[in-house]
Design an enzyme around this catalytic site. Structure first.
Site, PDB file in Angstrom:
ATOM      1  N   ASN A 269      56.560 109.367   5.103  1.00 44.71           N
ATOM      2  CA  ASN A 269      57.819 109.169   5.627  1.00 44.71           C
ATOM      3  C   ASN A 269      57.969 109.018   6.998  1.00 44.71           C
ATOM      4  O   ASN A 269      58.898 108.650   7.589  1.00 44.71           O
ATOM      5  CB  ASN A 269      58.677 110.735   5.388  1.00 44.71           C
ATOM      6  CG  ASN A 269      58.997 111.068   4.025  1.00 44.71           C
ATOM      7  OD1 ASN A 269      58.831 110.021   3.048  1.00 44.71           O
ATOM      8  ND2 ASN A 269      59.335 112.229   3.744  1.00 44.71           N
TER       9      ASN A 269
ATOM     10  N   ARG B  90      62.707 103.237  -2.833  1.00 46.79           N
ATOM     11  CA  ARG B  90      64.085 103.542  -2.520  1.00 46.79           C
ATOM     12  C   ARG B  90      64.499 103.548  -0.965  1.00 46.79           C
ATOM     13  O   ARG B  90      65.659 103.275  -0.534  1.00 46.79           O
ATOM     14  CB  ARG B  90      64.156 105.336  -2.846  1.00 46.79           C
ATOM     15  CG  ARG B  90      65.740 105.823  -2.861  1.00 46.79           C
ATOM     16  CD  ARG B  90      66.305 105.575  -3.926  1.00 46.79           C
ATOM     17  NE  ARG B  90      65.553 105.518  -5.319  1.00 46.79           N
ATOM     18  CZ  ARG B  90      65.966 104.850  -6.190  1.00 46.79           C
ATOM     19  NH1 ARG B  90      67.082 104.243  -6.335  1.00 46.79           N
ATOM     20  NH2 ARG B  90      65.071 104.894  -7.544  1.00 46.79           N
TER      21      ARG B  90
ATOM     22  N   CYS C  12      69.300 107.403  -8.115  1.00 48.83           N
ATOM     23  CA  CYS C  12      68.085 107.644  -7.911  1.00 48.83           C
ATOM     24  C   CYS C  12      67.750 108.989  -8.647  1.00 48.83           C
ATOM     25  O   CYS C  12      68.424 109.634  -9.007  1.00 48.83           O
ATOM     26  CB  CYS C  12      67.486 107.761  -6.440  1.00 48.83           C
ATOM     27  SG  CYS C  12      67.305 109.270  -5.736  1.00 48.83           S
TER      28      CYS C  12
ATOM     29  N   ARG D  25      72.176 108.849  -4.059  1.00 53.03           N
ATOM     30  CA  ARG D  25      71.772 108.777  -3.012  1.00 53.03           C
ATOM     31  C   ARG D  25      72.539 108.129  -2.037  1.00 53.03           C
ATOM     32  O   ARG D  25      72.249 106.630  -1.765  1.00 53.03           O
ATOM     33  CB  ARG D  25      70.344 108.428  -3.025  1.00 53.03           C
ATOM     34  CG  ARG D  25      69.492 109.221  -1.813  1.00 53.03           C
ATOM     35  CD  ARG D  25      67.932 108.979  -2.314  1.00 53.03           C
ATOM     36  NE  ARG D  25      67.209 109.594  -0.938  1.00 53.03           N
ATOM     37  CZ  ARG D  25      65.780 109.782  -1.422  1.00 53.03           C
ATOM     38  NH1 ARG D  25      65.337 109.631  -2.667  1.00 53.03           N
ATOM     39  NH2 ARG D  25      65.230 109.996  -0.275  1.00 53.03           N
TER      40      ARG D  25
ATOM     41  N   ASP E  27      76.415 105.810   2.807  1.00 53.56           N
ATOM     42  CA  ASP E  27      77.549 105.506   3.553  1.00 53.56           C
ATOM     43  C   ASP E  27      77.460 105.929   5.264  1.00 53.56           C
ATOM     44  O   ASP E  27      77.946 105.256   6.036  1.00 53.56           O
ATOM     45  CB  ASP E  27      78.604 106.328   3.141  1.00 53.56           C
ATOM     46  CG  ASP E  27      78.214 108.118   3.043  1.00 53.56           C
ATOM     47  OD1 ASP E  27      77.223 108.143   2.372  1.00 53.56           O
ATOM     48  OD2 ASP E  27      78.932 108.820   3.459  1.00 53.56           O
TER      49      ASP E  27
ATOM     50  N   ASP F 220      61.356 118.639   0.291  1.00 52.43           N
ATOM     51  CA  ASP F 220      60.211 117.846  -0.475  1.00 52.43           C
ATOM     52  C   ASP F 220      58.968 119.026  -0.861  1.00 52.43           C
ATOM     53  O   ASP F 220      58.079 118.649  -1.749  1.00 52.43           O
ATOM     54  CB  ASP F 220      59.581 116.928   0.491  1.00 52.43           C
ATOM     55  CG  ASP F 220      60.467 115.741   0.451  1.00 52.43           C
ATOM     56  OD1 ASP F 220      61.408 115.613  -0.119  1.00 52.43           O
ATOM     57  OD2 ASP F 220      59.909 114.810   1.262  1.00 52.43           O
TER      58      ASP F 220
ATOM     59  N   ARG G 133      53.222 107.351  -5.222  1.00 52.38           N
ATOM     60  CA  ARG G 133      54.174 106.783  -4.195  1.00 52.38           C
ATOM     61  C   ARG G 133      53.838 107.598  -2.723  1.00 52.38           C
ATOM     62  O   ARG G 133      54.084 107.059  -1.646  1.00 52.38           O
ATOM     63  CB  ARG G 133      55.607 106.934  -4.430  1.00 52.38           C
ATOM     64  CG  ARG G 133      56.003 105.902  -5.377  1.00 52.38           C
ATOM     65  CD  ARG G 133      57.576 105.987  -5.698  1.00 52.38           C
ATOM     66  NE  ARG G 133      58.267 106.424  -4.229  1.00 52.38           N
ATOM     67  CZ  ARG G 133      59.230 107.259  -4.061  1.00 52.38           C
ATOM     68  NH1 ARG G 133      59.587 108.205  -5.081  1.00 52.38           N
ATOM     69  NH2 ARG G 133      59.579 107.682  -2.945  1.00 52.38           N
TER      70      ARG G 133
END
Ligand code: UD1
Length: 419
Positions: free
Chosen positions: A26, A94, A118, A123, A126, A308, A400
């Site tokens: 991330n 994503r 997703c 998800r 905006d 997570d 991933r």
């Protein structure tokens, strides 16, 4: 015919030993998007993950030379002219929406296909879009694509976010660091990956400071210069390995971590009866024979308990001596792994954002399907403890975010084979 690999796990082995934690997925993804703002970059500590390959493919499509070698990605952007990310590349990852701010800043225009739904529920983006509009980006939608244009230069703005979205904060930072004037982001996300992105951009000459309360201040600069940067270790991978060791009653040492990034996770593991010792960049965990329940876990934006880590922690709770309650406050449908854990004998009741896990004496091996990245990690965690064999399908989700997951677990003594 391409047959997707699976993990085959024989449960029961206690994990024991030492491993090094790889760079944070991330953190590296927004950093790779940020390389578009500089002529050349070398990013170190890049994990070998399919999401990183997908990010490099996007850079390549835009005209940037991006090469992965020996844990580092080098980029050269002199030929970047393309500003469009086609649908197939957007779908590969994503987080590709993270490229929006950087492409607009670099090219004055960006065209990306709308990210679909997703596995964690809707998800929406905006906040990404309304923030970019504040920086003077005009956004229209046609045939499933978002068309973003800047008339002149991006201009700094004061942005207050209704929720501290990690991705939206990163997109604004990427767009604003070379905008005209100053940008302030109130209620910005405070995850360590935000600090890391600021560290990277500042190393390239950006002027970003983060206040005590997490407010991000950005002074626009004309141009960023070429740089090198090493991304932070993956706190979520670290938490997952700790859960894997804990469920097996094992003892492991993680190297190359920033223990402070796990401040919300370590006390919960202690509550389950594990002994934790933290030294500079290592975390040592020794687990008891039987775990106690974690009682109450509420996922929250950082510095709260990370969403997570909810699923691997749920796997632990399945075999604890008592009941644990989870409240998922970040994503709408992040309990898909619960149904798979139930196939292994877990007792879990899900009601909206709440999951109640009643610990059972033992789990049994089963064939289970990964529904998402962290949910997949939870299934592996449970299978390490379950009696007998488990077959874990759709492990591409796991790949991933975890480099060499099976190899590392094998090194620690797990009976796991990928084929
Ligand atoms: C990032 C992480 C992900 C982690 C999540 C929360 C990456 C690549 N991914 O995801 O692993 O689980 O942070 O810590 O860094 N939302 C909106 N509108 C928006 C943006 C977000 O409603 O414009 C909602 C999301 O649907 C979600 C919540 O806000 O319910 C949090 O999302 P966000 O913090 O943006 O997560 P990501 O950046 O997508």
């Amino acid at each position: 015919m391409c047959v997707m690999a699976r993990y085959y796990i024989e449960g029961g082995a206690r994990l024991h030993g030492e491993i090094k934690i790889h760079g944070a997925k991330n953190a590296v993804l927004p950093v790779l998007a940020g390389t578009l703002l500089m002529d050349e970059c070398t990013i170190h500590n890049c994990p070998a993950l399919t999401d990183v390959t997908a990010a490099c493919n996007i850079l390549g499509h835009l005209g940037c030379k991006a090469q992965y070698s020996g844990g580092s990605v080098t980029t050269k952007t002199e030929n970047v002219q393309n500003f469009e990310i086609p649908d197939d590349l957007m779908r590969e990852m994503r987080s590709s929406v993270l490229f929006l701010g950087a492409i607009v800043a670099r090219c004055g225009r960006a065209r990306v296909s709308l990210p679909g739904g997703c596995e964690l529920g809707p998800r929406p983006i905006d906040m990404h879009l309304s923030s970019l509009q504040k920086l003077r980006v005009e956004i229209s939608e046609d045939h499933g694509y978002l068309d973003c244009r800047v008339n002149g230069k991006l201009r700094g703005a004061v942005i207050s976010m209704p929720f501290p979205s990690v991705g939206a904060t990163e997109n604004i930072m990427l767009a604003a660091c070379t905008a005209e004037g100053d940008t302030v982001i109130h209620n910005a996300a405070r995850e360590p990956e935000i600090q890391d992105l600021a560290g990277f951009l500042n190393a390239a000459g950006a002027k970003i400071t983060i206040g005590e309360n997490g407010t991000v201040y950005i002074k626009g600069v004309e141009k960023l210069r070429s740089t090198q940067y090493s991304v932070i270790p993956d706190r979520i991978a670290a938490a997952t390995y700790l859960c894997c060791a804990a469920i097996t009653g094992g003892s492991i040492v993680l190297h190359g971590v920033i223990p402070g990034h796990l401040n919300a996770v370590l006390p919960i593991l202690e509550e389950t009866g594990c002994t934790i010792r933290v030294k500079y960049d290592t975390i040592e965990l020794t687990a008891p024979e039987r775990l106690k329940p974690a009682r109450m876990i509420r996922t929250m934006p950082y510095p709260g308990f990370p969403t997570d880590s909810q699923s691997p922690m749920m796997a632990l709770s399945c075999v604890a001596d008592g009941t644990s309650v989870f409240v998922e406050n970040i994503f709408e449908s992040r309990y898909k792994h619960a149904a798979e854990l139930t196939r292994m004998g877990a007792k879990i009741k899900v009601e909206g954002r709440v999951a109640v896990v009643e610990g059972v004496e033992s789990l049994h091996g089963a064939t289970v399907f990964c529904t998402d990245l962290r949910g997949g990690a939870a299934l592996v965690t449970a299978a390490l403890k379950a009696n007998g064999k488990s077959e874990i399908a759709q492990i591409s989700h796991i790949e991933r975010g975890y480099q060499d997951f099976d190899k590392n677990l094998s090194l620690l003594g797990a009976m796991i084979v990928k084929r």
